[in-house]
Scaffold this active site. Structure first.
Site, PDB file in Angstrom:
ATOM      1  N   GLU A 206      -1.964   8.814  -5.323  1.00  0.00           N
ATOM      2  CA  GLU A 206      -2.377   8.124  -6.547  1.00  0.00           C
ATOM      3  C   GLU A 206      -3.528   8.872  -7.203  1.00  0.00           C
ATOM      4  OE1 GLU A 206      -3.157   3.962  -5.942  1.00  0.00           O
ATOM      5  OE2 GLU A 206      -1.142   3.557  -5.191  1.00  0.00           O
TER       6      GLU A 206
ATOM      7  N   HIS B 164      -0.602   0.773  -9.956  1.00  0.00           N
ATOM      8  CA  HIS B 164      -1.463  -0.018  -9.064  1.00  0.00           C
ATOM      9  C   HIS B 164      -2.195  -1.112  -9.856  1.00  0.00           C
ATOM     10  CE1 HIS B 164      -3.504   0.380  -4.893  1.00  0.00           C
ATOM     11  NE2 HIS B 164      -3.522  -0.873  -5.282  1.00  0.00           N
ATOM     12  N   VAL B 165      -1.419  -1.892 -10.569  1.00  0.00           N
ATOM     13  CA  VAL B 165      -1.994  -2.932 -11.434  1.00  0.00           C
ATOM     14  C   VAL B 165      -1.297  -4.275 -11.219  1.00  0.00           C
ATOM     15  CG1 VAL B 165      -2.836  -1.363 -13.222  1.00  0.00           C
ATOM     16  CG2 VAL B 165      -0.467  -2.206 -13.333  1.00  0.00           C
TER      17      VAL B 165
ATOM     18  N   ARG C 266       0.851  -1.184   0.000  1.00  0.00           N
ATOM     19  CA  ARG C 266       0.000   0.000   0.000  1.00  0.00           C
ATOM     20  C   ARG C 266       0.890   1.238   0.000  1.00  0.00           C
ATOM     21  NH1 ARG C 266      -3.434  -2.281  -2.018  1.00  0.00           N
ATOM     22  NH2 ARG C 266      -5.601  -2.638  -1.361  1.00  0.00           N
TER      23      ARG C 266
END
Length: 323
Positions: free
Chosen positions: A264, A283-284, A235
């Site tokens: 983000e 974030h993939v 995170r």
């Protein structure tokens, strides 16, 4: 009137959830699934719901007078998912941990292999039509014989430890409550600072909790080897972005592979975009894998069956710790 157990799906609702509702009604006898298209419908439905899939916000929690089970769609949900009133509520919360472990650990290995073999420099040379064997700016790190420090040894961390061991690395794990069999040498969180100087790769899969917020900071980066790589797929709020940027710019660490960020989307003008020793993905880490949705449904279906049958639920969360 029926004796069916009521499960409410809370907003936001999409076609996938509507399809899941139809399937659950057929797959779990004794379960009535209500799709709440908006907050007003959720408040009305929660008055008779014993179970919820989604999130129960502070504003509608008082309506959930019968609520006993809340299934989170996420392994590590957004900040604010767990709030004081929900933590104090007797509801049992379960999450989706475990459904991403293989995909995200593969993303981690992509970062590790690419950084250790200097791929960012090779790609830059390719774009410039340059044939030059000397373009890399950091020494080669061989996975066999290296030390990989995995911080957060849940399902993802355990699978990463297995893969790294298969490559010949020594794996050290840090976790407050180890639950997975894996080849890592396990340590408590209080030992982290003493372990950092030995690691060639520092891999963090830790969730965002009150204890982990900004755990990756200036002091921790200074404890790492200057030849070490930092990889974060946990995170973004576990890592202070300015401190990481300064450590990379100052040569305190060799490079980084980052899928999550304190901010983000990462701002277009952020210095990290232009650092040749940094790999960025937005974030993939699940890679858009086609089977994730079906895995999430299978977990929901199994827990719904367990709930109706009065059996123990899977993936129960310690609400006070957010995971």
């Amino acid at each position: 009137m029926t004796n069916e157990t009521v499960l409410v799906m809370t907003p936001p609702i999409n076609d996938g959830l509507r399809d899941w509702a139809r399937r659950l009604r057929a797959d779990v006898p004794g379960l009535d699934v209500v799709v709440a298209e908006d907050d007003a419908a959720a408040v009305e439905a929660l008055g008779r719901a014993e179970a919820v899939y989604g999130w129960v916000s502070p504003g509608i929690l008082p309506a959930a007078t019968k609520l006993r089970w809340l299934q989170s769609p996420f392994a590590a949900p957004f900040a604010g998912y767990y709030y004081p009133e929900l933590i104090d509520h007797p509801v049992t919360v379960t999450n989706a941990r475990g459904i991403y472990s293989d995909h995200i650990s593969h993303h981690l290995m992509m970062f590790m292999l690419a950084l250790s073999r200097g791929l960012p420099y090779r790609v830059a040379a390719q774009r410039e039509n340059t044939w030059d064997s000397r373009v890399r700016r950091h020494g080669y790190v061989s996975l066999p014989g290296s030390t990989v420090l995995v911080v957060g040894v849940g399902g993802i961390g355990a699978e990463t430890a297995r893969l790294c061991t298969a490559f010949g690395a020594k794996v050290i794990g840090v976790d407050p409550r180890p639950e997975h069999d894996c080849p890592a040498e396990m340590h408590a969180p209080g030992e982290l600072d003493s372990l950092l100087p030995s690691a060639d790769f520092v891999v963090t899969t830790a969730p965002h909790t009150p204890e982990t917020e900004f755990m990756w900071n200036e002091d921790r980066f200074r404890r790492m080897k200057t030849s070490a790589y930092f990889i974060n797929i946990g995170r973004g709020m576990t890592c202070r972005l300015d401190d990481l940027t300064a450590a990379l710019a100052g040569g305190e660490i060799a490079g980084a592979g980052l899928d999550v960020f304190e901010i983000e989307p990462l701002p277009a003008d952020h210095p990290l975009w232009h650092m040749d020793n940094v790999l960025i993905t937005p974030h993939v880490a699940t890679g858009g894998a086609a089977d994730i949705a079906e895995r999430r449904y299978a977990l929901l279906k199994d827990n719904a069956r367990r709930f109706v049958a009065g059996e123990p639920l899977s993936n129960v969360v310690d609400k006070a710790r957010w995971y």
